[in-house]
Design a protein around this motif. Sequence first.
Motif, PDB file in Angstrom:
ATOM      1  N   TYR A 308     -10.880  27.355 106.007  1.00 21.67           N
ATOM      2  CA  TYR A 308     -11.432  28.423 106.833  1.00 21.67           C
ATOM      3  C   TYR A 308     -12.703  27.893 107.473  1.00 21.67           C
ATOM      4  CZ  TYR A 308     -12.282  33.156 108.452  1.00 21.67           C
ATOM      5  OH  TYR A 308     -12.445  34.262 109.260  1.00 21.67           O
ATOM      6  N   ASN A 309     -12.726  27.869 108.796  1.00 26.59           N
ATOM      7  CA  ASN A 309     -13.863  27.292 109.513  1.00 26.59           C
ATOM      8  C   ASN A 309     -14.216  28.178 110.702  1.00 26.59           C
ATOM      9  OD1 ASN A 309     -15.780  25.761 110.779  1.00 26.59           O
ATOM     10  ND2 ASN A 309     -14.542  23.904 110.949  1.00 26.59           N
ATOM     11  N   ARG A 310     -15.326  28.898 110.566  1.00 25.17           N
ATOM     12  CA  ARG A 310     -15.764  29.780 111.657  1.00 25.17           C
ATOM     13  C   ARG A 310     -16.640  29.037 112.659  1.00 25.17           C
ATOM     14  NH1 ARG A 310     -21.122  31.234 110.993  1.00 25.17           N
ATOM     15  NH2 ARG A 310     -21.971  31.244 108.873  1.00 25.17           N
ATOM     16  N   LEU A 352     -19.054  29.854 103.069  1.00 22.38           N
ATOM     17  CA  LEU A 352     -18.815  30.433 104.397  1.00 22.38           C
ATOM     18  C   LEU A 352     -20.133  30.907 105.001  1.00 22.38           C
ATOM     19  CD1 LEU A 352     -16.737  31.303 106.557  1.00 22.38           C
ATOM     20  CD2 LEU A 352     -16.617  33.521 105.387  1.00 22.38           C
ATOM     21  N   LYS A 357     -17.820  27.327 106.504  1.00 27.30           N
ATOM     22  CA  LYS A 357     -16.457  26.896 106.196  1.00 27.30           C
ATOM     23  C   LYS A 357     -16.266  26.747 104.690  1.00 27.30           C
ATOM     24  CE  LYS A 357     -15.245  22.645 106.973  1.00 27.30           C
ATOM     25  NZ  LYS A 357     -14.967  21.330 107.606  1.00 27.30           N
ATOM     26  N   GLU A 359     -12.735  25.458 101.815  1.00 23.25           N
ATOM     27  CA  GLU A 359     -11.346  25.063 101.655  1.00 23.25           C
ATOM     28  C   GLU A 359     -10.846  25.543 100.303  1.00 23.25           C
ATOM     29  OE1 GLU A 359      -8.382  21.138 101.938  1.00 23.25           O
ATOM     30  OE2 GLU A 359     -10.563  20.906 102.130  1.00 23.25           O
TER      31      GLU A 359
END
Length: 497
Positions: A308-310, A352, A357, A359
């Motif tokens: 997940y990478n914003r 986050l 981010k 994993e």
Amino acid sequence: MYYKSTRNSDVNVTSAQAIAQGISKDGGLFVPSEIPSISFDDIKNLGDMGYSQRAAFVFGKYLTDFSEAEIAYCVDNAYSTKNFETENICELAHLFDGTYMLELWHGPTCAFKDMALQILPYLLTTSTKKINLDKKVVILVATSGDTGKAALEGFKDVPGTQILVFYPEDGVSAMQKKQMTTQEGENVGVCAIKGNFDDAQNGVKAIFTSEEVADKLAENGFMFSSANSINWGRLAPQIIYYVSSYAQLVKDGEINLGDKINIVVPTGNFGNILAGYYAKKMGIPVNKLICASNANNVLTEFLTTGVYNRNRQFHTTISPSMDILISSNLERLLYHICGENDATIRDWFGKLASEGKYEVSDDVKAILKDEFYAGCCGDEETKACIDDIFNKFSYICDTHTAVAVKVYEDYVKETGDETKTVIASTASPYKFSNSVLDAIGAFDADADEFALVDKLCEITKLAVPASLSELKDKEVRFTSSINKNDMKEFVLSTLGI
């Protein structure tokens, strides 16, 4: 049934406490301590019930501290033809063989959020009475377009409540903005922020978890709660329409009891598809949950790679309610599938917040791959899909639903899966008339929003919802626009603190 926090499994509260509080003090989201089950006999019986009775049955599984009379009061007031333009509340339209549009937009604000936000005020006020709270409840909402109006409409003039909605100044459609800024009610407030939805959502969460703000509110007889899907009282009602749809398909002979279905959901904040996951875990036979994203494809990447990478470009699209890079309800899903390990959730969501981010582990990646399929499409593909559906089936859909259809088509091409499929149709096309007309080659740059509505009606013959046509002559009440860092001060000032 008790509720835990995703960031502290030792938290143990009733559903009334979870709904009234909205979010755990540790910043985590409330989740049920166990997911209740539904039997095939239950599903068969639900087929002979109306929507409010189906809702009462599902709520009875989750809100075990509510009496039958309290649940009946909530569902009977929320799910009636005084609030929805169809007796079925939500309709299943046959798009083509084995594919059904679950129309969730027949409520007062023409979006799927009505399915939850017509009942949340009843759940919330009942909850505060049950736990003997004597404070005025302040509802804070961050919206990417639809939640704001649905929450405003649900809570307007509800005794003992006040609601404040923040929306991204340039991140909603003209119709969505008109719906919010003309809102009636003595207890409502609306404010634009100079930023995107994630900025609004982060600001609301920061205010919620601020001890300084909480103390000031308590001193003045207020308390916070939420109408966003971080509140369990917003998410739980969404489970119902997936349960109801399966029961209806069985009753109508479209599927046999026990047949699996696919569920396709256009989503940004992950709440609507998470509700489908809960329905599956309760016992609704679901083959695959298909997550559809627009150009803001952070969920597609996550469900495909486990990362997940914003930290990416934010896109303003023609499907603005999905223009989100931080999907709050993903935290609930990950808590369940990582074995309710709150330390792991704190680690991932701490990263986050600090790094943008995280994993997940290999075992979680495997579960995600088994449960979900994810895809995305851009604006041009979305418009092409709207045009294609209209030309083939004389059916017009909005810009969010079209994303779901396109991703579903990609899924079928990739997998060959012929499982019967329910596609969540999340908004009336009239909320996005300019984009829909553009898609079918009929856009008029010189027309205002309501002329575009009339033109879309003329072409499609689809009746314009009264709640939208009536907006034309409504006076704009709210014109404030602030920097994202000034949200706390705006809230306190509005409350007179």
